[in-house]
Scaffold this motif. Structure first.
Motif, PDB file in Angstrom:
ATOM      1  N   UNK A  68       0.813  -1.213   0.000  1.00  0.00           N
ATOM      2  CA  UNK A  68       0.000   0.000   0.000  1.00  0.00           C
ATOM      3  C   UNK A  68       0.849   1.266   0.000  1.00  0.00           C
ATOM      4  N   UNK A  69       2.146   1.109   0.129  1.00  0.00           N
ATOM      5  CA  UNK A  69       3.043   2.252   0.193  1.00  0.00           C
ATOM      6  C   UNK A  69       3.365   2.824  -1.187  1.00  0.00           C
ATOM      7  N   UNK A  70       3.161   2.038  -2.229  1.00  0.00           N
ATOM      8  CA  UNK A  70       3.498   2.446  -3.587  1.00  0.00           C
ATOM      9  C   UNK A  70       2.212   2.761  -4.343  1.00  0.00           C
ATOM     10  N   UNK A  71       2.131   3.964  -4.916  1.00  0.00           N
ATOM     11  CA  UNK A  71       0.955   4.341  -5.694  1.00  0.00           C
ATOM     12  C   UNK A  71       0.930   3.547  -6.998  1.00  0.00           C
ATOM     13  N   UNK A  72      -0.247   3.073  -7.354  1.00  0.00           N
ATOM     14  CA  UNK A  72      -0.438   2.325  -8.600  1.00  0.00           C
ATOM     15  C   UNK A  72      -0.968   3.297  -9.648  1.00  0.00           C
ATOM     16  N   UNK A  73      -0.257   3.440 -10.747  1.00  0.00           N
ATOM     17  CA  UNK A  73      -0.663   4.375 -11.794  1.00  0.00           C
ATOM     18  C   UNK A  73      -2.066   4.055 -12.286  1.00  0.00           C
ATOM     19  N   UNK A  74      -2.928   5.056 -12.268  1.00  0.00           N
ATOM     20  CA  UNK A  74      -4.292   4.891 -12.768  1.00  0.00           C
ATOM     21  C   UNK A  74      -5.288   4.364 -11.751  1.00  0.00           C
ATOM     22  N   UNK A  75      -4.819   3.907 -10.612  1.00  0.00           N
ATOM     23  CA  UNK A  75      -5.742   3.377  -9.603  1.00  0.00           C
ATOM     24  C   UNK A  75      -6.447   4.535  -8.897  1.00  0.00           C
ATOM     25  N   UNK A  76      -7.745   4.397  -8.647  1.00  0.00           N
ATOM     26  CA  UNK A  76      -8.422   5.459  -7.895  1.00  0.00           C
ATOM     27  C   UNK A  76      -7.947   5.466  -6.451  1.00  0.00           C
ATOM     28  N   UNK A  77      -7.986   6.629  -5.838  1.00  0.00           N
ATOM     29  CA  UNK A  77      -7.590   6.776  -4.432  1.00  0.00           C
ATOM     30  C   UNK A  77      -8.828   7.196  -3.654  1.00  0.00           C
ATOM     31  N   UNK A  78      -9.138   6.453  -2.600  1.00  0.00           N
ATOM     32  CA  UNK A  78     -10.302   6.732  -1.760  1.00  0.00           C
ATOM     33  C   UNK A  78      -9.838   7.113  -0.361  1.00  0.00           C
ATOM     34  N   UNK A  79     -10.744   7.731   0.373  1.00  0.00           N
ATOM     35  CA  UNK A  79     -10.473   8.097   1.757  1.00  0.00           C
ATOM     36  C   UNK A  79     -10.542   6.854   2.640  1.00  0.00           C
ATOM     37  N   UNK A  80      -9.631   6.790   3.611  1.00  0.00           N
ATOM     38  CA  UNK A  80      -9.591   5.676   4.558  1.00  0.00           C
ATOM     39  C   UNK A  80      -9.494   6.209   5.975  1.00  0.00           C
ATOM     40  N   UNK A  81     -10.103   5.476   6.870  1.00  0.00           N
ATOM     41  CA  UNK A  81      -9.921   5.713   8.295  1.00  0.00           C
ATOM     42  C   UNK A  81      -9.564   4.364   8.896  1.00  0.00           C
ATOM     43  N   UNK A  82      -8.405   4.306   9.548  1.00  0.00           N
ATOM     44  CA  UNK A  82      -7.925   3.064  10.154  1.00  0.00           C
ATOM     45  C   UNK A  82      -7.651   3.338  11.626  1.00  0.00           C
ATOM     46  N   UNK A  83      -8.262   2.530  12.489  1.00  0.00           N
ATOM     47  CA  UNK A  83      -8.023   2.633  13.925  1.00  0.00           C
ATOM     48  C   UNK A  83      -7.319   1.345  14.347  1.00  0.00           C
ATOM     49  N   UNK A  84      -6.149   1.512  14.934  1.00  0.00           N
ATOM     50  CA  UNK A  84      -5.349   0.372  15.365  1.00  0.00           C
ATOM     51  C   UNK A  84      -5.722  -0.025  16.799  1.00  0.00           C
ATOM     52  N   UNK A  85      -5.434  -1.261  17.175  1.00  0.00           N
ATOM     53  CA  UNK A  85      -5.682  -1.721  18.543  1.00  0.00           C
ATOM     54  C   UNK A  85      -4.906  -0.879  19.554  1.00  0.00           C
TER      55      UNK A  85
END
Length: 160
Positions: A68-85
């Motif tokens: 997930x650290x590398x952007x994929x050319x042409x892939x859409x980018x969506x908003x994320x919310x991640x809550x860790x333990x």
């Protein structure tokens, strides 16, 4: 009738914000305590910019899977919310598979299973959304310049 349609169109233009870039809140509660819930608005980023990609690379490397650290050319980018333990909350833009937007959350969860004793990588909650600023508090966006243009256009139209 034509004037009513023109007025309705002008009002519609005044309240709808036109733009093609998805805007998301971008923060990490490790460095910004206001990022946690209850959420206080944080910086907003256009997901199509290099800034959002750089943020993920520079600040989320210890939390997110490498793929997930590398952007994929042409892939859409969506908003994320991640809550860790561990309590860390992350709000950002990430690439998604348009046919399965929740795949990103599953990737994060699968990576967490590889290190079950590391609480900093265990997921409590992960959500994906594709509306402006949807990974934070709900808000209504309007455009003052667009409203002014619509008002002037309506005035000039009715003046005739």
């Amino acid at each position: 009738m034509a004037r009513s349609v023109a007025l309705a169109f002008a009002v519609l233009l005044a309240v709808v914000k036109i733009g093609s870039c998805l805007q998301c809140y971008q923060c990490n509660s490790q460095s910004d305590p206001m990022c946690k819930d209850p959420f206080t608005k944080s910086p907003v980023v256009d997901c199509s910019t290099q800034d959002s990609v750089n943020y993920v690379r520079n600040y989320l490397g210890s939390i997110l899977p490498q793929e997930l650290m590398v952007a994929v050319a042409g892939a859409p980018r969506y908003c994320h919310k991640v809550v860790m333990q561990s309590g860390t909350t992350v709000r950002t833009c990430l690439d998604v598979n348009p046919n399965d937007p929740n795949q990103t959350c599953r990737q994060i969860e699968q990576t967490a299973k590889l290190t079950p004793l590391d609480s900093t990588k265990q997921i409590k909650h992960c959500s994906v959304c594709d509306k402006d600023r949807c990974n934070g508090a709900a808000s209504i966006a309007s455009s003052l310049p667009l409203a002014a243009v619509a008002l002037i256009a309506s005035y000039l139209y009715y003046k005739q």
